[in-house]
Design an enzyme around this catalytic site. Structure first.
Site, PDB file in Angstrom:
ATOM      1  N   SER A   1     -15.616  12.379   8.783  1.00 50.15           N
ATOM      2  CA  SER A   1     -15.287  13.794   8.603  1.00 50.15           C
ATOM      3  C   SER A   1     -14.237  13.983   7.502  1.00 50.15           C
ATOM      4  O   SER A   1     -13.472  13.071   7.181  1.00 50.15           O
ATOM      5  CB  SER A   1     -14.770  14.369   9.920  1.00 50.15           C
ATOM      6  OG  SER A   1     -13.561  13.714  10.269  1.00 50.15           O
TER       7      SER A   1
ATOM      8  N   PRO B   1     -18.905   6.083  10.619  1.00 48.87           N
ATOM      9  CA  PRO B   1     -19.055   7.038  11.724  1.00 48.87           C
ATOM     10  C   PRO B   1     -20.155   6.616  12.698  1.00 48.87           C
ATOM     11  O   PRO B   1     -20.815   5.588  12.507  1.00 48.87           O
ATOM     12  CB  PRO B   1     -19.456   8.315  10.983  1.00 48.87           C
ATOM     13  CG  PRO B   1     -20.299   7.816   9.859  1.00 48.87           C
ATOM     14  CD  PRO B   1     -19.752   6.477   9.469  1.00 48.87           C
ATOM     15  N   TRP B   2     -20.405   7.467  13.693  1.00 49.17           N
ATOM     16  CA  TRP B   2     -21.335   7.113  14.769  1.00 49.17           C
ATOM     17  C   TRP B   2     -22.749   7.646  14.540  1.00 49.17           C
ATOM     18  O   TRP B   2     -23.647   7.368  15.326  1.00 49.17           O
ATOM     19  CB  TRP B   2     -20.825   7.638  16.119  1.00 49.17           C
ATOM     20  CG  TRP B   2     -20.313   9.056  16.088  1.00 49.17           C
ATOM     21  CD1 TRP B   2     -18.990   9.427  16.104  1.00 49.17           C
ATOM     22  CD2 TRP B   2     -21.069  10.270  16.016  1.00 49.17           C
ATOM     23  NE1 TRP B   2     -18.890  10.807  16.042  1.00 49.17           N
ATOM     24  CE2 TRP B   2     -20.153  11.351  15.987  1.00 49.17           C
ATOM     25  CE3 TRP B   2     -22.438  10.568  15.968  1.00 49.17           C
ATOM     26  CZ2 TRP B   2     -20.550  12.691  15.912  1.00 49.17           C
ATOM     27  CZ3 TRP B   2     -22.838  11.900  15.886  1.00 49.17           C
ATOM     28  CH2 TRP B   2     -21.896  12.931  15.870  1.00 49.17           C
TER      29      TRP B   2
ATOM     30  N   GLU C   1     -15.921   3.731  17.432  1.00 49.95           N
ATOM     31  CA  GLU C   1     -15.738   3.135  18.759  1.00 49.95           C
ATOM     32  C   GLU C   1     -16.955   3.391  19.651  1.00 49.95           C
ATOM     33  O   GLU C   1     -17.340   2.550  20.461  1.00 49.95           O
ATOM     34  CB  GLU C   1     -14.494   3.787  19.374  1.00 49.95           C
ATOM     35  CG  GLU C   1     -13.962   3.142  20.603  1.00 49.95           C
ATOM     36  CD  GLU C   1     -12.806   3.951  21.172  1.00 49.95           C
ATOM     37  OE1 GLU C   1     -12.030   3.370  21.936  1.00 49.95           O
ATOM     38  OE2 GLU C   1     -12.674   5.155  20.875  1.00 49.95           O
TER      39      GLU C   1
ATOM     40  N   GLU D   1     -16.989   9.389   1.706  1.00 47.52           N
ATOM     41  CA  GLU D   1     -18.229  10.148   1.965  1.00 47.52           C
ATOM     42  C   GLU D   1     -17.945  11.025   3.171  1.00 47.52           C
ATOM     43  O   GLU D   1     -17.871  10.515   4.299  1.00 47.52           O
ATOM     44  CB  GLU D   1     -19.389   9.184   2.281  1.00 47.52           C
ATOM     45  CG  GLU D   1     -19.752   8.223   1.180  1.00 47.52           C
ATOM     46  CD  GLU D   1     -20.433   8.891   0.005  1.00 47.52           C
ATOM     47  OE1 GLU D   1     -20.755  10.090   0.094  1.00 47.52           O
ATOM     48  OE2 GLU D   1     -20.614   8.215  -1.009  1.00 47.52           O
TER      49      GLU D   1
ATOM     50  N   CYS E   1     -24.978  14.440   7.770  1.00 49.33           N
ATOM     51  CA  CYS E   1     -24.068  15.114   6.829  1.00 49.33           C
ATOM     52  C   CYS E   1     -24.840  15.955   5.809  1.00 49.33           C
ATOM     53  O   CYS E   1     -24.280  16.884   5.225  1.00 49.33           O
ATOM     54  CB  CYS E   1     -23.207  14.071   6.130  1.00 49.33           C
ATOM     55  SG  CYS E   1     -24.178  12.709   5.471  1.00 49.33           S
TER      56      CYS E   1
ATOM     57  N   LYS F   1     -14.662  -1.328  10.284  1.00 55.75           N
ATOM     58  CA  LYS F   1     -14.445  -0.776  11.628  1.00 55.75           C
ATOM     59  C   LYS F   1     -15.514   0.276  11.886  1.00 55.75           C
ATOM     60  O   LYS F   1     -15.481   1.361  11.318  1.00 55.75           O
ATOM     61  CB  LYS F   1     -13.065  -0.117  11.762  1.00 55.75           C
ATOM     62  CG  LYS F   1     -12.782   0.264  13.218  1.00 55.75           C
ATOM     63  CD  LYS F   1     -11.789   1.373  13.373  1.00 55.75           C
ATOM     64  CE  LYS F   1     -12.395   2.743  13.405  1.00 55.75           C
ATOM     65  NZ  LYS F   1     -13.313   3.037  14.509  1.00 55.75           N
ATOM     66  N   PRO F   2     -16.499  -0.035  12.751  1.00 55.02           N
ATOM     67  CA  PRO F   2     -17.472   0.999  13.118  1.00 55.02           C
ATOM     68  C   PRO F   2     -16.824   1.986  14.084  1.00 55.02           C
ATOM     69  O   PRO F   2     -15.753   1.718  14.630  1.00 55.02           O
ATOM     70  CB  PRO F   2     -18.574   0.190  13.815  1.00 55.02           C
ATOM     71  CG  PRO F   2     -17.899  -1.039  14.333  1.00 55.02           C
ATOM     72  CD  PRO F   2     -16.721  -1.317  13.445  1.00 55.02           C
TER      73      PRO F   2
ATOM     74  N   GLU G   1     -18.575  22.706   9.621  1.00 54.73           N
ATOM     75  CA  GLU G   1     -19.616  21.761  10.004  1.00 54.73           C
ATOM     76  C   GLU G   1     -19.829  21.834  11.522  1.00 54.73           C
ATOM     77  O   GLU G   1     -18.887  21.669  12.295  1.00 54.73           O
ATOM     78  CB  GLU G   1     -19.168  20.350   9.589  1.00 54.73           C
ATOM     79  CG  GLU G   1     -20.303  19.409   9.367  1.00 54.73           C
ATOM     80  CD  GLU G   1     -19.844  18.024   8.910  1.00 54.73           C
ATOM     81  OE1 GLU G   1     -18.694  17.631   9.153  1.00 54.73           O
ATOM     82  OE2 GLU G   1     -20.682  17.317   8.317  1.00 54.73           O
TER      83      GLU G   1
HETATM   84  P1  NAP Z   1     -14.775  10.878  12.111  1.00 60.47           P
HETATM   85  O1  NAP Z   1     -14.246  11.436  13.380  1.00 60.47           O
HETATM   86  O2  NAP Z   1     -14.124  11.266  10.851  1.00 60.47           O
HETATM   87  O3  NAP Z   1     -14.716   9.286  12.297  1.00 60.47           O
HETATM   88  C1  NAP Z   1     -15.213   8.420  11.307  1.00 60.47           C
HETATM   89  C2  NAP Z   1     -14.574   7.061  11.482  1.00 60.47           C
HETATM   90  O4  NAP Z   1     -13.163   7.175  11.236  1.00 60.47           O
HETATM   91  C3  NAP Z   1     -14.700   6.485  12.897  1.00 60.47           C
HETATM   92  O5  NAP Z   1     -14.867   5.096  12.804  1.00 60.47           O
HETATM   93  C4  NAP Z   1     -13.354   6.836  13.512  1.00 60.47           C
HETATM   94  O6  NAP Z   1     -12.995   5.999  14.571  1.00 60.47           O
HETATM   95  C5  NAP Z   1     -12.447   6.619  12.326  1.00 60.47           C
HETATM   96  N1  NAP Z   1     -11.132   7.273  12.408  1.00 60.47           N
HETATM   97  C6  NAP Z   1     -10.765   8.347  13.144  1.00 60.47           C
HETATM   98  N2  NAP Z   1      -9.452   8.645  12.911  1.00 60.47           N
HETATM   99  C7  NAP Z   1      -9.006   7.741  12.024  1.00 60.47           C
HETATM  100  C8  NAP Z   1      -7.747   7.522  11.379  1.00 60.47           C
HETATM  101  N3  NAP Z   1      -6.695   8.304  11.621  1.00 60.47           N
HETATM  102  N4  NAP Z   1      -7.628   6.498  10.509  1.00 60.47           N
HETATM  103  C9  NAP Z   1      -8.701   5.703  10.236  1.00 60.47           C
HETATM  104  N5  NAP Z   1      -9.903   5.857  10.821  1.00 60.47           N
HETATM  105  C10 NAP Z   1     -10.070   6.865  11.688  1.00 60.47           C
HETATM  106  O7  NAP Z   1     -16.321  11.164  11.931  1.00 60.47           O
HETATM  107  P2  NAP Z   1     -17.468  11.018  13.005  1.00 60.47           P
HETATM  108  O8  NAP Z   1     -17.286  12.101  14.013  1.00 60.47           O
HETATM  109  O9  NAP Z   1     -17.566   9.610  13.453  1.00 60.47           O
HETATM  110  O10 NAP Z   1     -18.775  11.294  12.107  1.00 60.47           O
HETATM  111  C11 NAP Z   1     -19.210  12.554  11.778  1.00 60.47           C
HETATM  112  C12 NAP Z   1     -18.695  12.956  10.412  1.00 60.47           C
HETATM  113  O11 NAP Z   1     -19.115  12.016   9.432  1.00 60.47           O
HETATM  114  C13 NAP Z   1     -19.267  14.297   9.939  1.00 60.47           C
HETATM  115  O12 NAP Z   1     -18.230  15.046   9.341  1.00 60.47           O
HETATM  116  C14 NAP Z   1     -20.306  13.895   8.898  1.00 60.47           C
HETATM  117  O13 NAP Z   1     -20.587  14.878   7.938  1.00 60.47           O
HETATM  118  C15 NAP Z   1     -19.659  12.698   8.307  1.00 60.47           C
HETATM  119  N6  NAP Z   1     -20.654  11.850   7.626  1.00 60.47           N
HETATM  120  C16 NAP Z   1     -20.692  11.863   6.263  1.00 60.47           C
HETATM  121  C17 NAP Z   1     -21.634  11.095   5.594  1.00 60.47           C
HETATM  122  C18 NAP Z   1     -21.705  11.085   4.089  1.00 60.47           C
HETATM  123  O14 NAP Z   1     -22.405  10.235   3.554  1.00 60.47           O
HETATM  124  N7  NAP Z   1     -21.025  11.976   3.388  1.00 60.47           N
HETATM  125  C19 NAP Z   1     -22.543  10.311   6.317  1.00 60.47           C
HETATM  126  C20 NAP Z   1     -22.474  10.327   7.702  1.00 60.47           C
HETATM  127  C21 NAP Z   1     -21.506  11.094   8.355  1.00 60.47           C
HETATM  128  P3  NAP Z   1     -13.342   6.336  16.113  1.00 60.47           P
HETATM  129  O15 NAP Z   1     -14.455   7.324  16.126  1.00 60.47           O
HETATM  130  O16 NAP Z   1     -13.715   5.024  16.666  1.00 60.47           O
HETATM  131  O17 NAP Z   1     -12.090   6.880  16.721  1.00 60.47           O
END
Ligand code: NAP
Length: 497
Positions: A233, A154-155, A182, A254, A288, A179-180, A385
């Site tokens: 997420s 995630p970002w 975007e 995670e 998170c 893949k980080p 969240e």
């Molecule tokens: P996200 O929207 O779920 O995106 C995470 C990653 O998944 C990004 O690289 C995203 O790519 C990619 N992605 C999106 N749709 C996908 C699909 N259909 N197939 C494969 N990959 C896909 O999460 P975020 O908004 O970046 O980060 C915030 C979330 O991360 C929060 O829910 C937070 O709680 C969670 N988080 C959890 C932890 C932990 O250790 N439990 C740690 C940090 C963050 P793009 O964004 O490039 O489209």
């Protein structure tokens, strides 16, 4: 803004080299002011195939390298990250808008320490003792690298999340395609470059940039990877798991969190107030494990609410590069719209906005530190969240009620209990359903200890020796020690020769 990197960078790192891939042109934006930090070309699903093929080809030799060889490369990587710490800080601040102080004192040194930890851990992967469990055989355990790891991050902490996934995999002898997000690819690309400079063989660590919908989907559902690890997420994590399940691949997830912050009536109130503000505002609440649900003993409730509101009102919101800045912007205008929408709907669901609740008058996707008291148990801000600088507060009647409320969530990533009573602390640490329970603190993490959740927060561990379980397979080797042709157990199958 001194951190602005403004550069044209290659969008991927494949087989030990920067690659300008064939996808759409993309700009990395600084959320503090909307400026363009870097321009790059994203990867395509075809580039994912190329990266996975490179990882597949490189893995056997890396997997067979002596632990000391792997360890030496990873230790060199930690040293190079130290040398390039300013560059890593500048990139992280520019692409996320997080305060430079946080990047310099938490993200970057924490990541380097994690690399350093796995450089050491690579040398002591241990299994069960070899022994003659059957009497007629020597049994031993081999812990072998699982193979090619696909990982998606995630970002919110781009460098740390990449390190948490990639390092145990490399230390275990796996190869990786990551893949980080975007929005924040820069430090992951720099990490791969430094790893190659440190002597990591080409193809062992590959980066493909692109959106989740195409590059992420292609990677999570790739037939030729062995395990898919994901941080992000909960809804996306479930999609990733489904894509991996189509090939029967292992996953580690995670996911999101909604951490309870339980303040018992014997707590040090000042410590709890300080802890709640730090726990809620770290990384602009985009954490998170952030403290999001304060559950406070009735006797302390009013003083707690006014105390956190007062400390939050003094938090400095501003330019991430300014040393005095405590709180940077949210990651994007779109994310700010999501956060402010949830906060604006809260009063209609019973919540009382005590401080904040709006965006400051300045460019960038900033949002003020916010406290919402008296939230209803079924309200959106209490259940979902928010991922912003928002603390919700409720009261409880007795210890049973406090622990019931703490567990009244689908998530289970982290929690804290504030008390001076050792029995209450023990009970809370036993009964709260979460991957981590802090006592009289909230947020600290350490490379030696695992991070990971239960329930809707996912499963599996990052950091520590426990994370090796995600990247190793266990092989039982059973060797006959009798040397006889007609083994005793054969009589179960046939009696006459
Ligand atoms: P996200 O929207 O779920 O995106 C995470 C990653 O998944 C990004 O690289 C995203 O790519 C990619 N992605 C999106 N749709 C996908 C699909 N259909 N197939 C494969 N990959 C896909 O999460 P975020 O908004 O970046 O980060 C915030 C979330 O991360 C929060 O829910 C937070 O709680 C969670 N988080 C959890 C932890 C932990 O250790 N439990 C740690 C940090 C963050 P793009 O964004 O490039 O489209």
């Amino acid at each position: 803004m001194t951190s602005t990197v403004s550069a044209s960078v290659a969008g991927s790192w494949i087989n030990g080299a920067a690659v300008t891939t064939g996808g759409a042109a993309h700009q990395v934006i600084n959320p503090a002011d909307g400026s363009v930090v870097a321009e790059l070309k994203l990867a395509t699903p075809a580039d994912v195939d190329t990266a996975v093929a490179a990882a597949r080809a490189a893995q056997p030799d890396w997997g067979r390298a002596a632990p000391v060889e792997r360890s030496t490369v990873l230790a060199k990587l930690a040293a190079l990250m130290n040398e390039h710490a300013d560059e890593l800080v500048a990139e992280e601040v520019s692409q996320t808008g997080k305060p430079a102080r946080l990047a310099r004192e938490f993200d970057v040194p924490g990541s380097i320490d994690n690399v350093d930890f796995f450089a050491g851990a690579a040398r002591h992967l241990e299994g069960k003792a070899t022994a003659e469990y059957s009497g007629d055989h020597t049994s031993s355990i081999r812990r072998e690298p699982v193979g090619v790891v696909a990982t998606i991050t995630p970002w919110n902490y781009p460098l740390q999340m990449a390190v948490w996934k990639v390092l145990p995999a490399l230390a275990a002898g796996c190869s990786v395609v990551i893949k980080p997000a975007e929005l924040t690819p820069l430090t992951t690309l720099t990490l791969a470059r430094l790893a190659t400079e440190a002597g990591l063989p080409d193809g062992v660590f590959n980066v493909v940039t692109g959106a989740g919908g195409d590059v992420g989907t292609a990677l999570a559902g790739h037939p030729d990877v062995d395990v898919v690890t994901f941080t992000g997420s909960t809804p996306v994590g479930r999609k990733v798991m489904a894509a991996a399940a189509a090939h029967g691949h292992r996953t580690q997830l995670e996911l999101g969190g909604k951490a309870p912050f339980v303040v018992f009536d014997d707590a040090d109130l000042d410590a709890a107030i300080q802890g709640a503000v730090a726990g809620a505002l770290i990384n602009t609440g985009q954490d998170c494990t952030a403290a999001t649900r304060a559950i406070v003993a009735r006797d302390l409730y009013d003083d707690f609410v006014s105390g956190v509101a007062e400390v939050m009102s003094k938090v400095v919101v501003g330019d991430p590069d300014d040393e005095d800045t405590d709180l940077g912007p949210l990651i994007s205008m779109a994310h700010r719209a999501k956060v402010s929408g949830m906060v604006e709907r809260a009063p209609g669901q019973g919540g009382r906005i005590v401080t904040g609740g709006s965006a400051p008058d300045r460019p960038g996707s900033f949002y003020l530190p916010t406290v919402i008291a008296d939230v209803a148990e079924d309200s959106e801000v209490y259940r979902d969240e928010i991922f912003g600088p928002v603390l919700t507060v409720r009261s409880f009647t007795d210890d049973d009620d406090a622990l019931r409320q703490a567990n009244d969530t689908a998530y289970g990533l982290a929690a804290s209990a504030w008390t001076r009573d050792v029995y209450r602390a023990q009970r809370a640490s036993r009964e709260i359903n979460a991957g981590c329970v802090w006592i009289n603190d909230h947020i600290p993490i350490i490379s030696e200890m695992p991070h990971g959740g239960v329930g809707a927060s996912g499963f599996g561990k990052d950091m520590s020796d426990y994370s090796f379980e995600e990247y190793l397979t266990i092989k039982h080797v059973m060797s006959d020690i009798t040397g006889v042709a007609e083994k005793d157990w054969h009589r179960i199958i046939f009696t006459k020769r």
